[in-house]
Design a protein around this motif. Structure first.
Motif, PDB file in Angstrom:
ATOM      1  N   TYR A 196      15.043 -29.810   7.718  1.00  0.00           N
ATOM      2  CA  TYR A 196      13.788 -29.354   8.292  1.00  0.00           C
ATOM      3  C   TYR A 196      13.660 -29.887   9.712  1.00  0.00           C
ATOM      4  CZ  TYR A 196      11.837 -27.938   3.748  1.00  0.00           C
ATOM      5  OH  TYR A 196      11.585 -27.311   2.553  1.00  0.00           O
ATOM      6  N   ARG A 197      12.867 -29.185  10.504  1.00  0.00           N
ATOM      7  CA  ARG A 197      12.533 -29.631  11.853  1.00  0.00           C
ATOM      8  C   ARG A 197      11.010 -29.709  11.942  1.00  0.00           C
ATOM      9  NH1 ARG A 197      14.723 -26.082  16.738  1.00  0.00           N
ATOM     10  NH2 ARG A 197      13.469 -24.479  15.695  1.00  0.00           N
ATOM     11  N   GLN A 198      10.494 -30.782  12.561  1.00  0.00           N
ATOM     12  CA  GLN A 198       9.052 -30.945  12.683  1.00  0.00           C
ATOM     13  C   GLN A 198       8.665 -31.100  14.152  1.00  0.00           C
ATOM     14  OE1 GLN A 198       7.142 -34.457  10.875  1.00  0.00           O
ATOM     15  NE2 GLN A 198       5.503 -33.113  10.165  1.00  0.00           N
ATOM     16  N   THR A 199       7.766 -30.264  14.613  1.00  0.00           N
ATOM     17  CA  THR A 199       7.193 -30.366  15.951  1.00  0.00           C
ATOM     18  C   THR A 199       5.680 -30.277  15.840  1.00  0.00           C
ATOM     19  OG1 THR A 199       7.265 -27.976  16.315  1.00  0.00           O
ATOM     20  CG2 THR A 199       9.187 -29.236  17.033  1.00  0.00           C
ATOM     21  N   MET A 200       4.998 -30.719  16.873  1.00  0.00           N
ATOM     22  CA  MET A 200       3.535 -30.641  16.872  1.00  0.00           C
ATOM     23  C   MET A 200       3.070 -29.204  16.793  1.00  0.00           C
ATOM     24  SD  MET A 200       2.079 -33.584  16.888  1.00  0.00           S
ATOM     25  CE  MET A 200       0.465 -33.227  17.554  1.00  0.00           C
ATOM     26  N   GLN A 204       4.800 -26.350  15.706  1.00  0.00           N
ATOM     27  CA  GLN A 204       5.247 -25.510  14.582  1.00  0.00           C
ATOM     28  C   GLN A 204       5.155 -26.197  13.235  1.00  0.00           C
ATOM     29  OE1 GLN A 204       5.951 -22.338  14.981  1.00  0.00           O
ATOM     30  NE2 GLN A 204       5.682 -22.463  17.191  1.00  0.00           N
ATOM     31  N   GLY A 205       4.918 -27.496  13.240  1.00  0.00           N
ATOM     32  CA  GLY A 205       4.898 -28.209  11.957  1.00  0.00           C
ATOM     33  C   GLY A 205       6.294 -28.329  11.381  1.00  0.00           C
ATOM     34  N   LEU A 206       6.394 -28.332  10.070  1.00  0.00           N
ATOM     35  CA  LEU A 206       7.676 -28.453   9.380  1.00  0.00           C
ATOM     36  C   LEU A 206       8.269 -27.073   9.137  1.00  0.00           C
ATOM     37  CD1 LEU A 206       7.067 -31.232   6.730  1.00  0.00           C
ATOM     38  CD2 LEU A 206       9.063 -31.095   8.209  1.00  0.00           C
ATOM     39  N   GLU A 207       9.479 -26.872   9.637  1.00  0.00           N
ATOM     40  CA  GLU A 207      10.161 -25.586   9.481  1.00  0.00           C
ATOM     41  C   GLU A 207      11.497 -25.823   8.778  1.00  0.00           C
ATOM     42  OE1 GLU A 207       9.698 -23.036  13.373  1.00  0.00           O
ATOM     43  OE2 GLU A 207      10.255 -25.096  13.895  1.00  0.00           O
ATOM     44  N   LEU A 208      11.812 -24.978   7.815  1.00  0.00           N
ATOM     45  CA  LEU A 208      13.091 -25.067   7.128  1.00  0.00           C
ATOM     46  C   LEU A 208      14.178 -24.447   7.999  1.00  0.00           C
ATOM     47  CD1 LEU A 208      14.651 -25.722   4.508  1.00  0.00           C
ATOM     48  CD2 LEU A 208      14.115 -23.396   3.742  1.00  0.00           C
ATOM     49  N   LEU A 209      15.234 -25.223   8.237  1.00  0.00           N
ATOM     50  CA  LEU A 209      16.355 -24.727   9.029  1.00  0.00           C
ATOM     51  C   LEU A 209      17.472 -24.178   8.142  1.00  0.00           C
ATOM     52  CD1 LEU A 209      16.652 -27.593  11.680  1.00  0.00           C
ATOM     53  CD2 LEU A 209      15.559 -25.368  11.959  1.00  0.00           C
ATOM     54  N   VAL A 225      11.607 -33.841  15.555  1.00  0.00           N
ATOM     55  CA  VAL A 225      12.090 -34.740  14.506  1.00  0.00           C
ATOM     56  C   VAL A 225      12.776 -33.872  13.452  1.00  0.00           C
ATOM     57  CG1 VAL A 225      11.524 -36.500  12.813  1.00  0.00           C
ATOM     58  CG2 VAL A 225      10.215 -36.357  14.942  1.00  0.00           C
ATOM     59  N   TYR A 226      14.000 -34.237  13.125  1.00  0.00           N
ATOM     60  CA  TYR A 226      14.785 -33.483  12.151  1.00  0.00           C
ATOM     61  C   TYR A 226      14.842 -34.288  10.857  1.00  0.00           C
ATOM     62  CZ  TYR A 226      16.064 -30.433  15.953  1.00  0.00           C
ATOM     63  OH  TYR A 226      16.004 -29.535  16.998  1.00  0.00           O
TER      64      TYR A 226
END
Lengths: 110, 111
Positions: free
Chosen positions: B35-39, B41-46, B89-90
């Motif tokens: 997962y990748r987390q940004t302010m 987009q939030g948590l996104e499944l990669l 953050v990954y």
């Protein structure tokens, strides 16, 4: 497309002041509704999984409930250590791919 | 105490450089997620793997990201070349049946 909406975005509570967080969802073939807690600089920490409407689960001061369209996380008599961001996610498919909401940041003041 | 281990915890790199992030899933877990987390987009499944086989990487930019599981104890996520927009953050997570358990994450900054 899965949609998970959490409200409110932020919640400031006085110690001992109970409240609820909301997670509304739209998903085809729900396999589970998940609650996580995330502290700053840490990874999400698993709290609960709910599988069917009417189900409830409790852990210390937290209680999660599920209906067909939403889930609530109730915080009873919160303490400052309950301050965190609470994330809701829906899982679908055999591998429980999770779609997360944006989270509710809870701050509990002593 | 079983946990997902990610390395490095922090990485600062220059644009255009290759970045490799590593994850050791919990022993016995058969599903691994990135997962990748940004302010914004939030948590996104990669991407995710089941029994080491890639099942879905539709969340990843294919031209620069790649994910592999060379063995059951190691998952890797590579970015080549890295770009400033990859700063995030990954997180790696592993699971057995339903619940996914997350690592502490790799905070990537691309300058």
């Amino acid at each position: 497309e899965d949609q998970v909406t959490q409200s409110p975005e932020a919640l400031r509570l006085q110690e001992g002041e109970s409240s609820s967080l909301n997670c509304s969802y739209t998903v085809s073939g729900l396999r589970g509704l998940f609650w996580y807690r995330q502290d700053p600089g840490k990874g999400p920490e698993f709290l609960f999984t709910l599988y069917s409407a009417g189900e409830e689960k409790e852990k210390e001061r937290l209680k999660a409930t599920l209906t067909k369209k939403e889930s609530f996380l109730h915080i009873t008599a919160p303490k400052p250590e309950d301050s965190a961001t609470y994330l809701c996610a829906v899982g679908r498919g055999n591998d429980y791919k999770l779609s997360f909401g944006a989270g509710t940041t809870v701050t509990v003041r002593a | 105490d079983a946990r997902v281990t990610q390395t490095p915890r922090h990485k600062v790199t220059e644009m255009g450089q290759e970045v490799t992030m590593r994850c050791q899933p919990i022993l016995g877990h058969n599903t691994v997620f990135w997962y990748r987390q940004t302010m914004m987009q939030g948590l996104e499944l990669l991407a995710y793997f089941r029994n080491r086989a890639p099942l879905d990487d539709s969340g990843m930019p294919k031209d620069r990201f790649s994910a592999e599981m060379p063995d059951a104890t190691l998952a890797t996520l590579k970015i080549q070349p890295s770009e400033p927009r990859d700063s995030a953050v990954y997180f790696c997570a592993s699971g057995l049946n339903s619940e996914a358990f997350f690592g502490q994450g790799t905070r990537l900054t691309v300058v």
